[in-house]
Design an enzyme around this catalytic site. Structure first.
Site, short mmCIF file in Angstrom:
data_model
loop_
_atom_site.label_atom_id
_atom_site.label_comp_id
_atom_site.label_asym_id
_atom_site.label_seq_id
_atom_site.Cartn_x
_atom_site.Cartn_y
_atom_site.Cartn_z
N LYS A 104 26.19 -43.11 -59.11
CA LYS A 104 26.27 -44.07 -60.22
C LYS A 104 27.30 -43.67 -61.28
O LYS A 104 27.96 -44.53 -61.86
CB LYS A 104 24.89 -44.26 -60.85
CG LYS A 104 24.21 -42.98 -61.25
CD LYS A 104 22.72 -43.04 -61.09
CE LYS A 104 22.16 -41.64 -61.17
NZ LYS A 104 20.76 -41.55 -60.93
N GLY A 186 10.16 -32.27 -60.82
CA GLY A 186 11.40 -32.65 -60.13
C GLY A 186 11.89 -34.04 -60.50
O GLY A 186 12.81 -34.56 -59.87
N ASP A 200 22.38 -42.50 -68.45
CA ASP A 200 22.14 -42.88 -67.05
C ASP A 200 21.78 -44.38 -66.96
O ASP A 200 22.31 -45.09 -66.11
CB ASP A 200 21.00 -42.01 -66.49
CG ASP A 200 20.63 -42.39 -65.08
OD1 ASP A 200 21.39 -42.06 -64.15
OD2 ASP A 200 19.57 -43.05 -64.89
N LYS A 204 23.95 -47.65 -65.12
CA LYS A 204 23.38 -48.61 -64.17
C LYS A 204 23.53 -50.04 -64.72
O LYS A 204 23.80 -50.99 -63.97
CB LYS A 204 21.91 -48.28 -63.91
CG LYS A 204 21.74 -46.94 -63.19
CD LYS A 204 20.28 -46.52 -63.23
CE LYS A 204 20.08 -45.17 -62.57
NZ LYS A 204 18.73 -44.63 -62.85
N1 NAP Z 1 18.36 -37.78 -56.41
C1 NAP Z 1 18.11 -39.06 -56.58
O1 NAP Z 1 16.95 -39.50 -56.57
C2 NAP Z 1 19.24 -40.03 -56.76
C3 NAP Z 1 18.95 -41.39 -56.93
C4 NAP Z 1 20.00 -42.32 -57.04
C5 NAP Z 1 21.31 -41.85 -57.02
N2 NAP Z 1 21.56 -40.50 -56.90
C6 NAP Z 1 22.96 -40.06 -56.87
O2 NAP Z 1 23.23 -39.52 -55.58
C7 NAP Z 1 24.17 -38.45 -55.68
C8 NAP Z 1 23.57 -37.20 -55.03
O3 NAP Z 1 22.40 -36.84 -55.74
P1 NAP Z 1 21.45 -35.67 -55.22
O4 NAP Z 1 20.23 -35.75 -56.06
O5 NAP Z 1 21.35 -35.70 -53.74
O6 NAP Z 1 22.31 -34.38 -55.66
P2 NAP Z 1 22.09 -32.87 -55.20
O7 NAP Z 1 20.72 -32.69 -54.66
O8 NAP Z 1 22.57 -32.02 -56.32
O9 NAP Z 1 23.09 -32.72 -53.96
C9 NAP Z 1 24.46 -32.85 -54.10
C10 NAP Z 1 25.13 -32.48 -52.79
O10 NAP Z 1 26.52 -32.72 -52.89
C11 NAP Z 1 27.26 -31.55 -52.58
N3 NAP Z 1 28.42 -31.56 -53.46
C12 NAP Z 1 28.42 -31.72 -54.81
N4 NAP Z 1 29.69 -31.71 -55.27
C13 NAP Z 1 30.49 -31.55 -54.18
C14 NAP Z 1 31.89 -31.45 -53.99
N5 NAP Z 1 32.74 -31.51 -55.01
N6 NAP Z 1 32.36 -31.29 -52.73
C15 NAP Z 1 31.51 -31.22 -51.68
N7 NAP Z 1 30.16 -31.30 -51.80
C16 NAP Z 1 29.67 -31.45 -53.03
C17 NAP Z 1 26.33 -30.38 -52.81
O11 NAP Z 1 26.73 -29.31 -51.99
P3 NAP Z 1 25.90 -27.91 -51.93
O12 NAP Z 1 24.62 -28.27 -51.20
O13 NAP Z 1 26.76 -26.99 -51.16
O14 NAP Z 1 25.67 -27.53 -53.36
C18 NAP Z 1 24.98 -31.01 -52.40
O15 NAP Z 1 24.80 -30.89 -51.00
C19 NAP Z 1 24.48 -38.29 -57.16
O16 NAP Z 1 25.68 -38.94 -57.44
C20 NAP Z 1 23.30 -38.96 -57.85
O17 NAP Z 1 23.63 -39.51 -59.10
C21 NAP Z 1 20.56 -39.60 -56.76
#
Ligand code: NAP
Length: 328
Positions: A104, A186, A200, A204
């Site tokens: 987002k 979490g 945030d 959205k």
């Molecule tokens: N979590 C939710 O419920 C949720 C809901 C809606 C939207 N989102 C969006 O979805 C996205 C991911 O969220 P998440 O919660 O899954 O995040 P997360 O748990 O922090 O995971 C991020 C992943 O991306 C990798 N990463 C980050 N920066 C990178 C880069 N520059 N190059 C390569 N890999 C990179 C990290 O690698 P490593 O594992 O090696 O650190 C990790 O595997 C975000 O943009 C977030 O805003 C999340």
């Protein structure tokens, strides 16, 4: 059976969720689409971490290994922050890949440009997961637009803020304690600034504005207030008058086509449709000419709600563009 090759950028909460759903639902997806789905590559930052993926999937820290692989049809993006996500998706689109994002922060800023780019290149861009996680708000608005006029969109777009306000009211605990609980469960990030400051929810709202009203208001014209200034005394006093604080993001387009938005805590009474939306849920009211007020409520974040929204986009893309997706 023909196959579709996909890459997943990011293997955190969301990326792993995509991987799990594609595996857990592989038979149903094959049966429903006629395609085998291969997760060819996964991009991470730290390649030394142990990951739960099958041996056939390449884990890489080098985006060029993915973008130079001409067999990849679809790129899922679930990394964090505007860059390098925007650059990666721009390049994937340029190479003719369909892309699906949950990011987002990146999409609020670069979504309009990415959508234009995707249209120009004749590929699809899915972004359901960028707004309200598992609540199908993007699909709903997209479906309404050809036949109806959207007047206003308002709702609870940040589950963490809603959880904190609910805890403060139900348990009479101060903001900091409720925030701490959200972090322990979490729901809130280690750095919760974007959630509690309203940023945030604002992002959205801008994504929804671009879709529903064909553009965003000037960002500096949108007042954004978080929940961090609300005390437990405020919440308790409101409860005595049967009122509740909700953190509401609100946008409408006036008769002259000018978009007006705002994000902040609002006191609402029992007759308001958002009154009963407690905990981490998101809820969105879409006011239209033909439907009146349509309210959608559901989980705004989390592994499975977010990843299933992305896989939903993926299945829609397969349905739309199946001839463009056959890779062998
Ligand atoms: N979590 C939710 O419920 C949720 C809901 C809606 C939207 N989102 C969006 O979805 C996205 C991911 O969220 P998440 O919660 O899954 O995040 P997360 O748990 O922090 O995971 C991020 C992943 O991306 C990798 N990463 C980050 N920066 C990178 C880069 N520059 N190059 C390569 N890999 C990179 C990290 O690698 P490593 O594992 O090696 O650190 C990790 O595997 C975000 O943009 C977030 O805003 C999340």
């Amino acid at each position: 059976m023909p196959s579709i090759n996909v890459a997943i950028l990011g293997f955190g909460i969301v990326g792993e969720g995509i991987y799990k759903i594609l595996n857990e639902r592989s038979k149903a997806i094959e049966k429903g689409t006629g395609y085998t789905i291969n997760v060819v590559s996964i991009l991470v930052r730290d390649t030394t971490k142990t990951r739960q993926s099958t041996p056939g999937t390449k884990i890489t820290g080098d985006i060029q290994e993915i973008l130079s692989d001409s067999s990849i049809d679809v790129v899922f993006e679930a990394i964090v922050g505007e860059e390098p996500a925007y650059a990666y998706l721009s390049e994937a689109i340029e190479k003719g890949c369909h892309v699906i994002t949950a990011n987002k922060a990146m999409f609020a800023t670069h979504g309009p440009a990415l959508l234009k780019h995707a249209e120009f290149r004749g590929v699809n861009l899915g972004y359901e997961a960028t707004t309200a996680g598992g609540v199908p708000i993007i699909r709903t608005i997209t479906g309404l637009l050809p036949t109806d006029r959207i007047r206003r969109i308002r709702g609870v777009l940040n589950g963490t803020s809603n959880f904190i306000l609910t805890k403060m009211r139900n348990e009479g605990i101060p903001f900091k304690k409720a925030l701490h609980e959200a972090q322990e469960l979490g729901y809130a990030e280690a750095d919760p600034t974007d959630d509690i400051s309203g940023k945030d929810a604002f992002r959205k709202l801008m994504i929804l504005s671009a879709l529903a009203f064909g553009g965003q208001p000037k960002w500096e014209d949108v007042a954004v207030i978080g929940i961090d200034g609300i005390t437990v005394e405020d919440v308790t006093d409101a409860s005595k008058g049967k009122l509740r604080y909700r953190h509401i993001a609100d946008i409408y387009c006036d008769e002259n086509g000018v978009r007006h938005g705002g994000v902040g805590p609002v006191l609402i009474g029992p007759d308001h449709p958002l009154y009963s939306v407690d905990g981490v849920d998101n809820a969105i009211i879409v006011d239209t000419d033909h439907l009146g007020a349509l309210t959608l409520i559901g989980p705004g974040a989390g592994m499975y709600p977010t990843a299933s929204a992305m896989v939903g986009d993926f299945l829609q893309i397969i349905g739309k563009r199946e001839t463009a997706l056959v890779s062998n």
